[in-house]
Motif scaffolding. Structure first.
Motif, PDB file in Angstrom:
ATOM      1  N   UNK A  34       0.824  -1.213   0.000  1.00 58.72           N
ATOM      2  CA  UNK A  34       0.000   0.000   0.000  1.00 58.72           C
ATOM      3  C   UNK A  34       0.857   1.262   0.000  1.00 58.72           C
ATOM      4  N   UNK A  35       2.027   1.182   0.607  1.00 57.04           N
ATOM      5  CA  UNK A  35       2.918   2.344   0.615  1.00 57.04           C
ATOM      6  C   UNK A  35       3.410   2.646  -0.802  1.00 57.04           C
ATOM      7  N   UNK A  36       3.607   1.607  -1.595  1.00 60.61           N
ATOM      8  CA  UNK A  36       4.024   1.798  -2.982  1.00 60.61           C
ATOM      9  C   UNK A  36       2.903   2.452  -3.785  1.00 60.61           C
ATOM     10  N   UNK A  37       1.689   1.914  -3.634  1.00 61.19           N
ATOM     11  CA  UNK A  37       0.541   2.434  -4.382  1.00 61.19           C
ATOM     12  C   UNK A  37       0.284   3.901  -4.037  1.00 61.19           C
ATOM     13  N   UNK A  38       0.237   4.190  -2.753  1.00 58.79           N
ATOM     14  CA  UNK A  38      -0.034   5.563  -2.332  1.00 58.79           C
ATOM     15  C   UNK A  38       1.109   6.502  -2.704  1.00 58.79           C
ATOM     16  N   UNK A  39       2.323   5.992  -2.647  1.00 58.95           N
ATOM     17  CA  UNK A  39       3.467   6.835  -3.002  1.00 58.95           C
ATOM     18  C   UNK A  39       3.441   7.240  -4.461  1.00 58.95           C
ATOM     19  N   UNK A  40       3.196   6.290  -5.357  1.00 59.29           N
ATOM     20  CA  UNK A  40       3.127   6.621  -6.781  1.00 59.29           C
ATOM     21  C   UNK A  40       1.969   7.559  -7.070  1.00 59.29           C
ATOM     22  N   UNK A  41       0.835   7.318  -6.444  1.00 56.66           N
ATOM     23  CA  UNK A  41      -0.331   8.172  -6.669  1.00 56.66           C
ATOM     24  C   UNK A  41      -0.067   9.595  -6.174  1.00 56.66           C
ATOM     25  N   UNK A  42       0.567   9.698  -5.005  1.00 55.57           N
ATOM     26  CA  UNK A  42       0.871  11.028  -4.461  1.00 55.57           C
ATOM     27  C   UNK A  42       1.884  11.760  -5.341  1.00 55.57           C
ATOM     28  N   UNK A  43       2.887  11.045  -5.819  1.00 49.82           N
ATOM     29  CA  UNK A  43       3.869  11.689  -6.696  1.00 49.82           C
ATOM     30  C   UNK A  43       3.223  12.200  -7.971  1.00 49.82           C
ATOM     31  N   UNK A  60      11.079  13.371  -4.645  1.00 52.39           N
ATOM     32  CA  UNK A  60      11.941  12.485  -3.879  1.00 52.39           C
ATOM     33  C   UNK A  60      11.575  12.481  -2.394  1.00 52.39           C
ATOM     34  N   UNK A  61      10.769  13.453  -1.962  1.00 48.33           N
ATOM     35  CA  UNK A  61      10.360  13.495  -0.565  1.00 48.33           C
ATOM     36  C   UNK A  61       9.244  12.496  -0.280  1.00 48.33           C
ATOM     37  N   UNK A  62       8.706  11.861  -1.320  1.00 48.97           N
ATOM     38  CA  UNK A  62       7.679  10.824  -1.162  1.00 48.97           C
ATOM     39  C   UNK A  62       8.260   9.524  -1.694  1.00 48.97           C
ATOM     40  N   UNK A  63       8.340   8.514  -0.852  1.00 48.12           N
ATOM     41  CA  UNK A  63       8.968   7.257  -1.250  1.00 48.12           C
ATOM     42  C   UNK A  63       7.956   6.361  -1.950  1.00 48.12           C
ATOM     43  N   UNK A  64       8.474   5.450  -2.744  1.00 51.43           N
ATOM     44  CA  UNK A  64       7.631   4.491  -3.459  1.00 51.43           C
ATOM     45  C   UNK A  64       8.145   3.073  -3.232  1.00 51.43           C
ATOM     46  N   UNK A  65       8.583   2.817  -2.019  1.00 45.61           N
ATOM     47  CA  UNK A  65       9.070   1.491  -1.656  1.00 45.61           C
ATOM     48  C   UNK A  65       8.128   0.862  -0.636  1.00 45.61           C
ATOM     49  N   UNK A  66       8.060  -0.459  -0.570  1.00 46.57           N
ATOM     50  CA  UNK A  66       7.156  -1.117   0.388  1.00 46.57           C
ATOM     51  C   UNK A  66       7.538  -0.797   1.829  1.00 46.57           C
ATOM     52  N   UNK A  67       6.553  -0.860   2.700  1.00 42.16           N
ATOM     53  CA  UNK A  67       6.804  -0.654   4.131  1.00 42.16           C
ATOM     54  C   UNK A  67       7.674  -1.785   4.660  1.00 42.16           C
ATOM     55  N   UNK A  68       8.669  -1.426   5.438  1.00 37.45           N
ATOM     56  CA  UNK A  68       9.587  -2.415   6.003  1.00 37.45           C
ATOM     57  C   UNK A  68       9.318  -2.600   7.487  1.00 37.45           C
ATOM     58  N   UNK A  69       9.156  -1.497   8.197  1.00 34.03           N
ATOM     59  CA  UNK A  69       8.940  -1.558   9.647  1.00 34.03           C
ATOM     60  C   UNK A  69       7.472  -1.297   9.963  1.00 34.03           C
TER      61      UNK A  69
END
Length: 391
Positions: free
Chosen positions: A56-65, A78-87
């Motif tokens: 979901x972090x990837x999906x929301x990140x791309x959409x926000x960008x 670059x202030x919005x990441x598009x990588x999966x949540x790790x922690x």
């Protein structure tokens, strides 16, 4: 006035509004099930659970960008990441983002509909017709001054659209931005890139500087000698040194063109004979002494040792010319010792533009490996003494 209206002319203002409106699609679908309050609560809970999924972090990140940042080239994306949540902290921030976007989306969508309806009601009653009555504010009576108030809801609607866009963008950078660990990793990567660029600059200085020095010395000696046989040897030495410099240049440029390409095939102290022969071909009488297993040296130590020896011999040719030089390479215990000594033919050069960068490079290379370097006059000659730890 122009400055106030400028945000309304930008496409990103409306893509941000669209980003908020899209957020309520999920919960709006539940209205077809039942219009009771519990459907909306259920939609919010399910959305929060979805936020725990790393993707979901990837999906929301791309959409926000795409919708919040747009095509701006100021590095804001670059202030919005598009990588999966790790922690779990990243997942928690994603959940907060989804819920906040849902609430803000409902508020903005509601105001975007109700405020224009209010403006229509005010205009209608100003001209003596009945209001629509669907607005969240009831307009009573029919008065001419309602026409004066009619633009106010439209101005408020524009303010809501612009302000909410700025707010949701700042919120996205906060909640979908890199975590402290990711920021640290990015900073380390940037530091590695800067160090690599510094190393490449030093490589070019040593390799190209050495080749040019040999070429200048050989050309000058050949012209002064006036001997065809010596001229042939000089041209051969210039050709060999130039070819080696071109290989180094091509390798370094390959690293610059492909940032992910590993640095490979860098010369080591095993190839030191090439340096010694090049210096001898330039007229210097080089006496070399090698002690210990040079071929078993660690890669970084052997590569940096080669460059240190190259720079030291370049300095001999550049400042002393065709003079006797003694080179000592010793591998003793856990230390590599490089010593290059030659007589001084001219006064020690003072500071000036471009001077001292090679010696400074020798000291920097030694320091990076935890070693030490001494350069300078010594008992009527010039000495470069470097000690590099093998561990």
């Amino acid at each position: 006035m122009v400055r106030m209206l400028r945000p309304l002319t930008r496409a990103v203002t409306y893509t941000r509004w669209l980003h908020l409106v899209v957020a309520i699609v999920w919960s709006s679908l539940w209205l077809f099930v039942d219009e009771a309050w519990w459907t909306q609560v259920t939609a919010a809970v399910l959305l929060g659970l979805a936020g725990l999924l790393p993707i979901m972090r990837v999906v929301e990140g791309f959409q926000a960008r795409l919708l919040l940042i747009g095509r701006r080239q100021d590095g804001a994306s670059e202030e919005i990441v598009t990588t999966p949540s790790v922690t779990w902290a990243d997942r928690g921030r994603t959940v907060v983002w989804l819920e906040a976007r849902l609430c803000l989306g409902w508020t903005v969508a509601h105001l975007s509909v109700q405020l224009p309806l209010l403006a229509v009601d005010l205009a209608s009653t100003a001209f003596g017709t009945e209001p629509l009555g669907d607005g969240f504010v009831s307009v009573n009576g029919q008065h001419w001054w309602h026409a004066v108030l009619a633009p106010v809801p439209l101005v408020l609607c524009a303010v809501v659209v612009v302000w909410s866009g700025h707010f949701v963008t700042a919120l996205a950078k906060r909640l979908l931005g890199p975590s402290p660990a990711e920021r640290m990793a990015a900073l380390e990567e940037r530091t590695e890139q800067l160090l690599e660029r510094t190393r490449i600059a030093r490589e070019l200085h040593d390799s190209i500087g050495h080749a040019l020095t040999v070429a200048v010395v050989q050309a000058g000696a050949a012209r002064a000698a006036g001997d065809p046989e010596f001229t042939d040897r000089a041209l051969s030495a210039i050709e060999e040194t130039g070819r080696a410099a071109l290989e180094d240049l091509e390798r370094v440029l390959g690293v610059l063109r492909e940032s992910q390409k590993p640095v490979s095939s860098r010369p080591t102290l095993v190839d030191a004979d090439r340096l010694l022969e090049s210096a001898r071909a330039s007229g210097a009488k080089v006496d070399a002494e090698v002690t210990g297993p040079v071929d078993t040296l660690p890669g970084p130590v052997s590569r940096e040792g080669y460059r240190i020896l190259q720079e030291a011999l370049t300095n001999v040719l550049r400042h002393a010319g065709a003079v006797p030089a003694h080179v000592s390479v010793q591998v003793t215990g856990d230390t590599l010792v490089l010593a290059i000594r030659n007589p001084l033919t001219d006064p020690v050069p003072g500071p000036g533009p471009g001077r001292g960068s090679g010696l400074r490079g020798i000291r920097e290379r030694a320091a990076l490996l935890g070693g030490r370097a001494r350069t300078g006059p010594d008992e009527g000659g010039w000495q470069v003494h470097v000690e590099l730890p093998l561990s």
